[in-house]
Design an enzyme around this catalytic site. Structure first.
Site, PDB file in Angstrom:
ATOM      1  N   ASP A 262       5.918  -2.045  -3.666  1.00 54.10           N
ATOM      2  CA  ASP A 262       5.617  -0.685  -4.143  1.00 54.10           C
ATOM      3  C   ASP A 262       6.246  -0.453  -5.513  1.00 54.10           C
ATOM      4  O   ASP A 262       7.450  -0.688  -5.685  1.00 54.10           O
ATOM      5  CB  ASP A 262       6.194   0.372  -3.188  1.00 54.10           C
ATOM      6  CG  ASP A 262       5.422   0.475  -1.892  1.00 54.10           C
ATOM      7  OD1 ASP A 262       4.195   0.266  -1.916  1.00 54.10           O
ATOM      8  OD2 ASP A 262       6.052   0.774  -0.857  1.00 54.10           O
TER       9      ASP A 262
ATOM     10  N   ARG B  56       4.639  -4.827   8.839  1.00 48.53           N
ATOM     11  CA  ARG B  56       3.938  -5.556   7.781  1.00 48.53           C
ATOM     12  C   ARG B  56       4.752  -6.764   7.332  1.00 48.53           C
ATOM     13  O   ARG B  56       5.985  -6.731   7.375  1.00 48.53           O
ATOM     14  CB  ARG B  56       3.589  -4.646   6.603  1.00 48.53           C
ATOM     15  CG  ARG B  56       4.695  -4.194   5.741  1.00 48.53           C
ATOM     16  CD  ARG B  56       5.273  -2.817   5.979  1.00 48.53           C
ATOM     17  NE  ARG B  56       4.488  -1.805   6.623  1.00 48.53           N
ATOM     18  CZ  ARG B  56       3.898  -0.795   5.984  1.00 48.53           C
ATOM     19  NH1 ARG B  56       3.964  -0.720   4.685  1.00 48.53           N
ATOM     20  NH2 ARG B  56       3.283   0.137   6.667  1.00 48.53           N
TER      21      ARG B  56
ATOM     22  N   ASP C 292       5.456  -5.700   1.667  1.00 49.13           N
ATOM     23  CA  ASP C 292       5.075  -4.479   0.975  1.00 49.13           C
ATOM     24  C   ASP C 292       5.674  -4.532  -0.425  1.00 49.13           C
ATOM     25  O   ASP C 292       6.879  -4.773  -0.563  1.00 49.13           O
ATOM     26  CB  ASP C 292       5.705  -3.293   1.724  1.00 49.13           C
ATOM     27  CG  ASP C 292       4.738  -2.169   1.913  1.00 49.13           C
ATOM     28  OD1 ASP C 292       3.545  -2.338   1.599  1.00 49.13           O
ATOM     29  OD2 ASP C 292       5.168  -1.115   2.388  1.00 49.13           O
TER      30      ASP C 292
ATOM     31  N   ARG D  88      -0.677 -11.092   3.256  1.00 48.32           N
ATOM     32  CA  ARG D  88      -0.095  -9.861   3.799  1.00 48.32           C
ATOM     33  C   ARG D  88      -0.828  -9.388   5.055  1.00 48.32           C
ATOM     34  O   ARG D  88      -2.042  -9.338   5.088  1.00 48.32           O
ATOM     35  CB  ARG D  88      -0.197  -8.757   2.762  1.00 48.32           C
ATOM     36  CG  ARG D  88       0.348  -7.447   3.256  1.00 48.32           C
ATOM     37  CD  ARG D  88      -0.090  -6.353   2.326  1.00 48.32           C
ATOM     38  NE  ARG D  88       0.893  -5.291   2.334  1.00 48.32           N
ATOM     39  CZ  ARG D  88       0.568  -4.020   2.577  1.00 48.32           C
ATOM     40  NH1 ARG D  88      -0.651  -3.666   2.827  1.00 48.32           N
ATOM     41  NH2 ARG D  88       1.501  -3.106   2.555  1.00 48.32           N
TER      42      ARG D  88
HETATM   43  O1  GSY Z   1       6.618   1.012   2.392  1.00 48.77           O
HETATM   44  C1  GSY Z   1       7.439   1.261   3.366  1.00 48.77           C
HETATM   45  C2  GSY Z   1       7.235   0.471   4.621  1.00 48.77           C
HETATM   46  N1  GSY Z   1       8.140   1.038   5.613  1.00 48.77           N
HETATM   47  C3  GSY Z   1       9.462   0.810   5.749  1.00 48.77           C
HETATM   48  C4  GSY Z   1      10.380  -0.027   5.079  1.00 48.77           C
HETATM   49  O2  GSY Z   1      10.069  -0.772   4.130  1.00 48.77           O
HETATM   50  N2  GSY Z   1      11.679   0.015   5.535  1.00 48.77           N
HETATM   51  C5  GSY Z   1      12.073   0.829   6.554  1.00 48.77           C
HETATM   52  N3  GSY Z   1      13.333   0.809   6.926  1.00 48.77           N
HETATM   53  N4  GSY Z   1      11.206   1.642   7.202  1.00 48.77           N
HETATM   54  C6  GSY Z   1       9.922   1.631   6.801  1.00 48.77           C
HETATM   55  N5  GSY Z   1       8.883   2.341   7.284  1.00 48.77           N
HETATM   56  C7  GSY Z   1       7.823   1.965   6.548  1.00 48.77           C
HETATM   57  S1  GSY Z   1       6.234   2.616   6.771  1.00 48.77           S
END
Ligand code: GSY
Length: 175
Positions: A98, A93, A96, A84
């Site tokens: 969660d 990233r 992720d 990662r």
């Molecule tokens: O954990 C959220 C990471 N993240 C995202 C995501 O997974 N998708 C979108 N569309 N926007 C995000 N902004 C973040 S920070």
């Protein structure tokens, strides 16, 4: 002890689909995790720090014989194994993972808050979650998930990217 959990996956660097699929394969290979269902894959406009690439997002449902913190550590290990990368807190990233929901429990430890504290304001989480369970009510808001989604501005930025094919949990992994 079997716990029902929902996990959100996201990626916006590199081969995004491969990161998601490899994560699901590893999650399912874990001896204490049994994959129950996966959503379609959605391409989503970035939220928060908006000057970054579009994400692929999806949600999976699993039964686990782990505590919430054990599950968190297992997911962090998978993120690490898949190399990662995340240089900026709200930035791009490779992967992720969660925990969104753990049974109907409210959990607050140093490492973890469940239900995920920002899930009710994120269409990129709620739209795939709704695909898996249309009857779900979010305890933190006490409203049907559909009502919450309808009020979210960022729902326009969530588009199906690869449709899940029928009821086969593994069909998405095969093509
Ligand atoms: O954990 C959220 C990471 N993240 C995202 C995501 O997974 N998708 C979108 N569309 N926007 C995000 N902004 C973040 S920070």
């Amino acid at each position: 002890m079997k716990n029902e959990v929902y996990i959100a996956l996201g990626s916006n660097i590199g081969d995004r689909e491969k990161y998601l699929m490899n994560a699901i394969i590893k999650i399912n290979q874990h001896p204490s995790i049994c994959l129950v269902d996966i959503s379609s894959i959605y391409e989503t406009d970035p939220i928060g720090y908006t000057d970054q690439a579009q994400f692929l997002n999806m949600v999976i449902k699993a039964n686990v014989e782990l505590s919430a913190v054990e599950l968190l550590f297992a997911l962090q290990k998978i993120e690490k194994e898949l190399n990662r990368k995340r240089e900026v807190k709200w930035g791009p990233r490779t992967l992720d993972l969660d925990i969104l929901l753990f049974n109907h429990e409210n959990i607050e430890t140093e490492e973890l808050i469940v239900p995920h504290p920002r899930m009710h304001e994120r269409a990129f989480v709620l739209v795939p979650l709704y695909e898996l369970d249309q009857t779900m009510k979010l305890a933190t808001i006490d409203q049907p998930i559909k009502t919450i989604i309808d009020q979210l501005h960022d729902k326009e930025g969530v588009r199906i990217w690869k449709q899940k094919n029928g009821v086969d949990v593994f069909a998405l992994l095969e093509n």
